[in-house]
Design a protein around this motif. Sequence first.
Motif, PDB file in Angstrom:
ATOM      1  N   THR A   1      33.906  31.734  59.963  1.00 53.64           N
ATOM      2  CA  THR A   1      33.220  31.065  58.858  1.00 53.64           C
ATOM      3  C   THR A   1      33.328  29.562  59.048  1.00 53.64           C
ATOM      4  O   THR A   1      34.396  29.051  59.426  1.00 53.64           O
ATOM      5  N   ASP A   2      32.253  28.854  58.784  1.00 51.91           N
ATOM      6  CA  ASP A   2      32.266  27.405  58.886  1.00 51.91           C
ATOM      7  C   ASP A   2      33.399  26.845  58.035  1.00 51.91           C
ATOM      8  O   ASP A   2      33.559  27.208  56.875  1.00 51.91           O
ATOM      9  N   ARG A   3      34.181  25.945  58.608  1.00 57.40           N
ATOM     10  CA  ARG A   3      35.367  25.485  57.890  1.00 57.40           C
ATOM     11  C   ARG A   3      35.015  24.686  56.641  1.00 57.40           C
ATOM     12  O   ARG A   3      35.845  24.546  55.749  1.00 57.40           O
ATOM     13  N   SER A   4      33.805  24.149  56.549  1.00 58.04           N
ATOM     14  CA  SER A   4      33.422  23.460  55.322  1.00 58.04           C
ATOM     15  C   SER A   4      33.313  24.436  54.159  1.00 58.04           C
ATOM     16  O   SER A   4      33.634  24.090  53.016  1.00 58.04           O
ATOM     17  N   ILE A   5      32.872  25.651  54.446  1.00 54.25           N
ATOM     18  CA  ILE A   5      32.808  26.687  53.401  1.00 54.25           C
ATOM     19  C   ILE A   5      34.212  27.085  52.981  1.00 54.25           C
ATOM     20  O   ILE A   5      34.512  27.250  51.784  1.00 54.25           O
ATOM     21  N   ILE A   6      35.098  27.235  53.958  1.00 56.67           N
ATOM     22  CA  ILE A   6      36.485  27.586  53.646  1.00 56.67           C
ATOM     23  C   ILE A   6      37.126  26.480  52.810  1.00 56.67           C
ATOM     24  O   ILE A   6      37.807  26.741  51.815  1.00 56.67           O
ATOM     25  N   LYS A   7      36.871  25.238  53.203  1.00 56.84           N
ATOM     26  CA  LYS A   7      37.400  24.097  52.450  1.00 56.84           C
ATOM     27  C   LYS A   7      36.944  24.137  50.999  1.00 56.84           C
ATOM     28  O   LYS A   7      37.748  23.958  50.069  1.00 56.84           O
ATOM     29  N   ASP A   8      35.666  24.372  50.774  1.00 60.18           N
ATOM     30  CA  ASP A   8      35.143  24.423  49.409  1.00 60.18           C
ATOM     31  C   ASP A   8      35.814  25.535  48.607  1.00 60.18           C
ATOM     32  O   ASP A   8      36.167  25.352  47.430  1.00 60.18           O
ATOM     33  N   ASN A   9      36.006  26.673  49.232  1.00 59.10           N
ATOM     34  CA  ASN A   9      36.581  27.818  48.522  1.00 59.10           C
ATOM     35  C   ASN A   9      38.052  27.621  48.190  1.00 59.10           C
ATOM     36  O   ASN A   9      38.511  27.977  47.097  1.00 59.10           O
ATOM     37  N   ILE A  10      38.809  27.051  49.120  1.00 60.52           N
ATOM     38  CA  ILE A  10      40.236  26.894  48.822  1.00 60.52           C
ATOM     39  C   ILE A  10      40.461  25.769  47.818  1.00 60.52           C
ATOM     40  O   ILE A  10      41.400  25.830  47.018  1.00 60.52           O
ATOM     41  N   ILE A  11      39.605  24.761  47.821  1.00 62.34           N
ATOM     42  CA  ILE A  11      39.708  23.734  46.779  1.00 62.34           C
ATOM     43  C   ILE A  11      39.380  24.342  45.422  1.00 62.34           C
ATOM     44  O   ILE A  11      40.047  24.049  44.416  1.00 62.34           O
ATOM     45  N   ALA A  12      38.359  25.215  45.379  1.00 62.31           N
ATOM     46  CA  ALA A  12      38.026  25.885  44.120  1.00 62.31           C
ATOM     47  C   ALA A  12      39.188  26.756  43.645  1.00 62.31           C
ATOM     48  O   ALA A  12      39.479  26.825  42.439  1.00 62.31           O
ATOM     49  N   ASP A  13      39.852  27.427  44.576  1.00 58.98           N
ATOM     50  CA  ASP A  13      41.039  28.216  44.213  1.00 58.98           C
ATOM     51  C   ASP A  13      42.114  27.325  43.600  1.00 58.98           C
ATOM     52  O   ASP A  13      42.773  27.701  42.617  1.00 58.98           O
ATOM     53  N   LEU A  14      42.307  26.147  44.166  1.00 59.08           N
ATOM     54  CA  LEU A  14      43.333  25.252  43.647  1.00 59.08           C
ATOM     55  C   LEU A  14      42.927  24.661  42.300  1.00 59.08           C
ATOM     56  O   LEU A  14      43.794  24.333  41.484  1.00 59.08           O
ATOM     57  N   ASP A  15      41.622  24.536  42.055  1.00 57.61           N
ATOM     58  CA  ASP A  15      41.165  24.142  40.717  1.00 57.61           C
ATOM     59  C   ASP A  15      41.651  25.150  39.688  1.00 57.61           C
ATOM     60  O   ASP A  15      42.134  24.789  38.604  1.00 57.61           O
ATOM     61  N   THR A  16      41.523  26.427  40.036  1.00 55.93           N
ATOM     62  CA  THR A  16      41.990  27.494  39.145  1.00 55.93           C
ATOM     63  C   THR A  16      43.505  27.485  39.034  1.00 55.93           C
ATOM     64  O   THR A  16      44.067  27.583  37.937  1.00 55.93           O
ATOM     65  N   ALA A  17      44.175  27.360  40.180  1.00 50.20           N
ATOM     66  CA  ALA A  17      45.641  27.394  40.185  1.00 50.20           C
ATOM     67  C   ALA A  17      46.227  26.267  39.342  1.00 50.20           C
ATOM     68  O   ALA A  17      47.282  26.434  38.709  1.00 50.20           O
ATOM     69  N   ALA A  18      45.557  25.111  39.307  1.00 49.10           N
ATOM     70  CA  ALA A  18      46.059  23.985  38.516  1.00 49.10           C
ATOM     71  C   ALA A  18      46.087  24.311  37.030  1.00 49.10           C
ATOM     72  O   ALA A  18      46.884  23.735  36.271  1.00 49.10           O
ATOM     73  N   ASN A  19      45.253  25.217  36.599  1.00 51.87           N
ATOM     74  CA  ASN A  19      45.242  25.632  35.188  1.00 51.87           C
ATOM     75  C   ASN A  19      46.261  26.726  34.904  1.00 51.87           C
ATOM     76  O   ASN A  19      46.633  26.947  33.750  1.00 51.87           O
ATOM     77  N   TYR A  20      46.701  27.419  35.958  1.00 50.43           N
ATOM     78  CA  TYR A  20      47.551  28.597  35.785  1.00 50.43           C
ATOM     79  C   TYR A  20      49.032  28.326  36.032  1.00 50.43           C
ATOM     80  O   TYR A  20      49.904  28.941  35.409  1.00 50.43           O
ATOM     81  N   ILE A  21      49.343  27.458  36.992  1.00 50.81           N
ATOM     82  CA  ILE A  21      50.735  27.250  37.405  1.00 50.81           C
ATOM     83  C   ILE A  21      51.381  26.227  36.482  1.00 50.81           C
ATOM     84  O   ILE A  21      50.795  25.193  36.177  1.00 50.81           O
TER      85      ILE A  21
END
Length: 594
Positions: free
Chosen positions: A176-196
């Motif tokens: 997978t293009d690493r730019s797509i991976i970058k976008d997805n893991i940043i989005a995951d961390l957006d969620t994690a910032a609300n949960y942790i």
Amino acid sequence: MKKKILILLLLLSVVISDSCKKDLLKPTDPNKLTQQGFFNKVGDATEAVLGVYLAAREMFYKTYAWDGGSEMAYSRINGRPYSNYAPGASFGSSVSRHWNDGYRCINRANYVIVNVKKMEAATTNSADLDELHRIEGEAMLLRAMAYFRLIDLWGDVPYYTNVLTGNDEAYSLERTDRSIIKDNIIADLDTAANYIPITVAKAEQGRATRAAVYGYRGKIKLYWACWAKTAGNLGEAQTYYAAAAADFAEVMKPIYGRTLYKGGDPGTADNPSYGELFDGAHEDAAYASEVIFAFTNGGPSFNTSDGQSDEFYGDTYLYDFGTRSTGAGGVNMAPEIRLVNRYQLLSTGGFAPPLIPLNPTTVPDARTRTNSAVNPASYVGRDYRMQATIMWDGTKINEILADGTVTSRELTFLYKTNAPTPPYLFADGAFTGYIFRKYIRQVSGYAREAGPQDSWMMRLPDVWLMYCEATNEVSGPTSECFDLIDKIRHRGNLPPLNRGQFGDKTSFFNAIEQERIIELAAEGSRFFDIRRWNEVEKIWPQPNGSPLISTWNETVRDEFKNAIDRDYQRFYLFQIPPAEIIKNPKITQNEPWL
């Protein structure tokens, strides 16, 4: 004393070891654990996410070894992440274990996230839901860290967030293009910032806090900005530099309670406060002040039902940094003269003249000549952090027996000298003429692979320096950034930066780089820094590269001598493990390795 979180998995089970107690909680029998009988209560989910922590700990185990791929440290650590590495050699081919560890962490995180989401959908209790969200956020953070490391080393890699159903699905994955991976893991961390949560209980020390989420989210954005800048995408780079600075600024807010250890007080020349961060005796104080994220290590007498013991769960600092006289170590990590030359003078805040390597068996005045690398006087009056990090000819340290006992017998380090009288430190393998003092425990009771010192993955000074770097790229040096760097320099008892001398982007970046080299020495940062800054060709220019020379003027190894472009390309982009391509022909090899 804190509780250590350590995990033993076949599927998922957990051991929590309290360093104040002799007895350990027994793990769930993994042979009795089934997917149908698991994830029924919050405690199951907690055990599961601790399994992800173990996999992440494995991926980032011995993270200091990466410094052996830079120009600041010599490494001969086998397997993690490389063996007998010399720049320009087949570097990427020796890190397939790192690839495998990354995907082990991702698989476990996916397993937790998928099942915890099902639990959340069926939960009506608000307290349980909060805890499940926290667990989901932790798994997202650890998965993001794994994917981030994979795209850093290999570029485009297979990306998936589901639980793989078997080999057929696994072997059908494409890159997978690493730019797509970058976008997805940043989005995951957006969620994690609300949960942790912002803080964790002392008994849970080692689990992530919200500061770690923002720290890693900022780090991913900073690296992406660097890569975009190198590619010539300057607008994109500026966007990500600004976003990274905002995340680091969040970590710096008072609500997260981070400050320099002992307020940045330098201590004394003979007993620098900086050294206490790594001596095994001040761990709780480090956590309470400047540690943003760390992986836990277990200490002695940790035995489990599968036979894994101290060597798997303890820290290995004495093994890799110690000598035969300090914990039966092997000097697998050693400083280079290029690192030593970066320690600045207390009197001026600038650099001393470069040390002159001299062989005392052929140069009669080698041990007294000005600036000689084997003259102890050449090291006087420098940054206090040097005394806490490095040992050179004439420095002393207490003997540490093989069982970890620190004795009252003081030993002197003298390169190539292992005579018993006077008591010289036995340091076979110190090929550079230096050894590390950093990480050499000063408390008894912990053998070389059974230490309790946790592995610092991110500290506040790292965040400050990344913030200054991102801010400098956006707007140039600011008064705030000068203040932050001066605070870091003060812990080495150095004077503040001359603001007139470092008033433009280029010179201020050089000041940031200098502090990253010294403050984060042997913490696994330098190798990744020079790659994201695209500095490899600058450090090892052609045709001669930059050979490593010992204090005795011996050539330890040639580095990038007569290198071709492909040698540099292979440093920036690693080889996909050939076994992965054999198993899955849809995964293509990186071009520099074809």
